[in-house]
Scaffold this motif. Structure first.
Motif, short mmCIF file in Angstrom:
data_model
loop_
_atom_site.label_atom_id
_atom_site.label_comp_id
_atom_site.label_asym_id
_atom_site.label_seq_id
_atom_site.Cartn_x
_atom_site.Cartn_y
_atom_site.Cartn_z
N ARG A 65 41.07 56.18 40.77
CA ARG A 65 42.09 55.59 41.64
C ARG A 65 42.05 54.06 41.54
N ASP A 66 40.86 53.50 41.57
CA ASP A 66 40.73 52.03 41.49
C ASP A 66 41.26 51.52 40.15
N VAL A 67 40.92 52.22 39.06
CA VAL A 67 41.38 51.79 37.74
C VAL A 67 42.90 51.89 37.64
N LEU A 68 43.46 52.99 38.12
CA LEU A 68 44.91 53.18 38.03
C LEU A 68 45.65 52.21 38.94
N ASP A 69 45.07 51.88 40.08
CA ASP A 69 45.67 50.86 40.94
C ASP A 69 45.76 49.53 40.21
N ALA A 70 44.70 49.21 39.46
CA ALA A 70 44.72 47.97 38.68
C ALA A 70 45.75 48.03 37.57
N VAL A 71 45.85 49.19 36.92
CA VAL A 71 46.83 49.38 35.85
C VAL A 71 48.25 49.19 36.39
N ASP A 72 48.51 49.70 37.57
CA ASP A 72 49.87 49.68 38.13
C ASP A 72 50.21 48.37 38.83
N ASP A 73 49.24 47.50 39.01
CA ASP A 73 49.48 46.22 39.67
C ASP A 73 50.04 45.23 38.65
N ALA A 74 51.35 45.03 38.68
CA ALA A 74 52.00 44.18 37.68
C ALA A 74 51.58 42.73 37.79
N GLU A 75 51.04 42.32 38.94
CA GLU A 75 50.64 40.93 39.13
C GLU A 75 49.22 40.66 38.65
N ARG A 76 48.48 41.73 38.37
CA ARG A 76 47.07 41.55 37.99
C ARG A 76 46.97 41.25 36.49
N PRO A 77 46.28 40.19 36.10
CA PRO A 77 46.14 39.87 34.67
C PRO A 77 45.43 40.99 33.92
N VAL A 78 45.77 41.14 32.65
CA VAL A 78 45.15 42.19 31.83
C VAL A 78 43.64 42.04 31.81
N HIS A 79 43.15 40.81 31.78
CA HIS A 79 41.70 40.58 31.77
C HIS A 79 41.04 41.20 33.01
N LYS A 80 41.72 41.08 34.16
CA LYS A 80 41.18 41.64 35.39
C LYS A 80 41.20 43.17 35.36
N ASP A 173 52.71 47.38 30.36
CA ASP A 173 52.17 48.67 30.77
C ASP A 173 51.42 49.35 29.63
N ALA A 174 51.97 49.25 28.41
CA ALA A 174 51.29 49.84 27.25
C ALA A 174 50.02 49.06 26.92
N LEU A 175 50.08 47.74 27.07
CA LEU A 175 48.93 46.90 26.77
C LEU A 175 47.79 47.20 27.73
N VAL A 176 48.12 47.30 29.03
CA VAL A 176 47.11 47.56 30.04
C VAL A 176 46.49 48.94 29.86
N GLU A 177 47.33 49.94 29.60
CA GLU A 177 46.80 51.29 29.41
C GLU A 177 45.87 51.35 28.21
N SER A 178 46.25 50.68 27.12
CA SER A 178 45.40 50.70 25.93
C SER A 178 44.09 49.97 26.19
N ALA A 179 44.12 48.94 27.05
CA ALA A 179 42.88 48.23 27.41
C ALA A 179 41.94 49.15 28.16
N VAL A 180 42.50 49.92 29.09
CA VAL A 180 41.68 50.85 29.88
C VAL A 180 41.13 51.96 29.00
N VAL A 181 42.01 52.54 28.18
CA VAL A 181 41.57 53.62 27.29
C VAL A 181 40.50 53.12 26.33
#
Length: 228
Positions: A65-80, A173-181
Motif C-alpha cells: 500500500r505504501d509503495v503504490l501510494d507513492a506510485v500514484d502520487d503525481a507530485e512525488r519525485p521519481v527519486h522519492k 506513470d510508466a517510469l515510476v512503475e518500472s522504477a518500482v519493479v
C-alpha cells in the motif's frame, strides 16, 4: 470485464480481488449496475503488479500500500518513489546496539564516504548493511569486509543498468512503475543470478576434481553418489 474474468486472467481469486479493493491496493471497478462493476486493463495490470510485489518481492499488504501510494502520487519525485520501494525491502534492525554494530556502522560510514555516495547516514538501506556486517562480525567472518569495495563496484554498475531501464519510459506513470519493479523484482533476479553464478564457479573450481558436477551444476550430489 467482470470480476470473474479479471480473476481468470490473473489467477487471483475473486475474494482476494475484493480484499485488495477494500484495502485500497486495487481501485474499485466502474459500476455498470447497482450490484455489478466492470474492470479494465489498468486493473489487470495493477493486480499483476500487486501479486509480483507480494509473491516475488515479499512485501506485506501494508508495504505494498505504501509503495503504490507513492506510485500514484503525481507530485512525488521519481527519486522519492524509488526510495520508498527500497525502504520497504530493507531489513529492519532488531535488538540493541552492541560493539559489533557500532564497529560495522563506522565501516559503512567510511565506505559511503569513500565512494562519494549521496545517501542518508541512517536510512533503512544503510541500517540493513550495518546489520549484515555486524552479523558477519559476530560469527567470526569480519574478513568478508575485504570484499566491500568489490561489491560496491558491482552494485554501482547494476544501479546504472536499472536506471537505464527506467529512463526508457517517457511517461511518468510508466517510469515510476518500472522504477518500482526494477527495485523490488530486480533484487529477486539479482539474488537468483548470484546463486547461479556461485554454482557455476563452484563447478569450475571443484567439480572436475571431485568427479564432475551433478545435474544442477553443483559438485557432488546424487549423480556422484550413484556412480560410486
Amino acid at each position: 470485464m467482470r470480476i470473474g474474468e479479471l480473476s481468470r486472467r490473473t489467477g487471483v481469486s475473486v475474494p482476494t480481488v475484493k480484499y485488495y479493493v477494500r484495502e485500497g491496493l486495487l481501485p474499485a471497478g466502474r459500476l455498470s449496475s447497482p450490484n455489478q462493476a466492470s474492470y479494465d486493463a489498468s486493473h489487470e495490470r495493477r493486480l499483476r503488479l500487486i501479486r509480483a510485489l507480494m509473491d516475488v518481492g515479499g512485501l506485506s499488504v501494508a508495504g505494498i500500500r505504501d509503495v503504490l501510494d507513492a506510485v500514484d502520487d503525481a507530485e512525488r519525485p521519481v527519486h522519492k518513489v524509488l526510495g520508498e520501494a527500497a525502504d520497504r525491502l530493507a531489513a529492519r534492525r532488531t535488538g540493541e546496539p552492541d560493539a559489533e554494530w557500532e564497529s560495522a556502522r563506522d565501516t559503512v560510514a567510511e565506505l559511503v564516504g569513500r565512494r562519494g555516495w549521496r545517501v542518508g547516514p541512517a536510512g533503512p538501506q544503510t541500517e540493513a548493511l550495518v546489520g549484515a556486517l555486524a552479523a558477519l562480525r559476530r560469527v567470526g567472518h569480519e574478513g568478508f569486509e575485504m570484499l566491500l569495495d568489490d561489491y560496491a563496484d558491482a552494485a554501482e554498475r547494476i544501479a546504472e543498468a536499472d536506471l537505464g531501464y527506467v529512463a526508457r519510459n517517457s511517461k511518468r506513470d510508466a517510469l515510476v512503475e518500472s522504477a518500482v519493479v526494477g527495485t523490488v523484482l530486480g533484487d529477486a533476479i539479482l539474488s537468483a543470478l548470484r546463486r547461479l553464478a556461485h554454482v557455476d564457479a563452484s563447478a569450475r573450481a571443484f567439480g572436475e576434481a571431485q568427479g564432475g558436477a551433478d545435474r544442477d551444476g553443483a559438485p557432488g550430489g546424487e549423480g556422484a553418489a550413484e556412480g560410486e
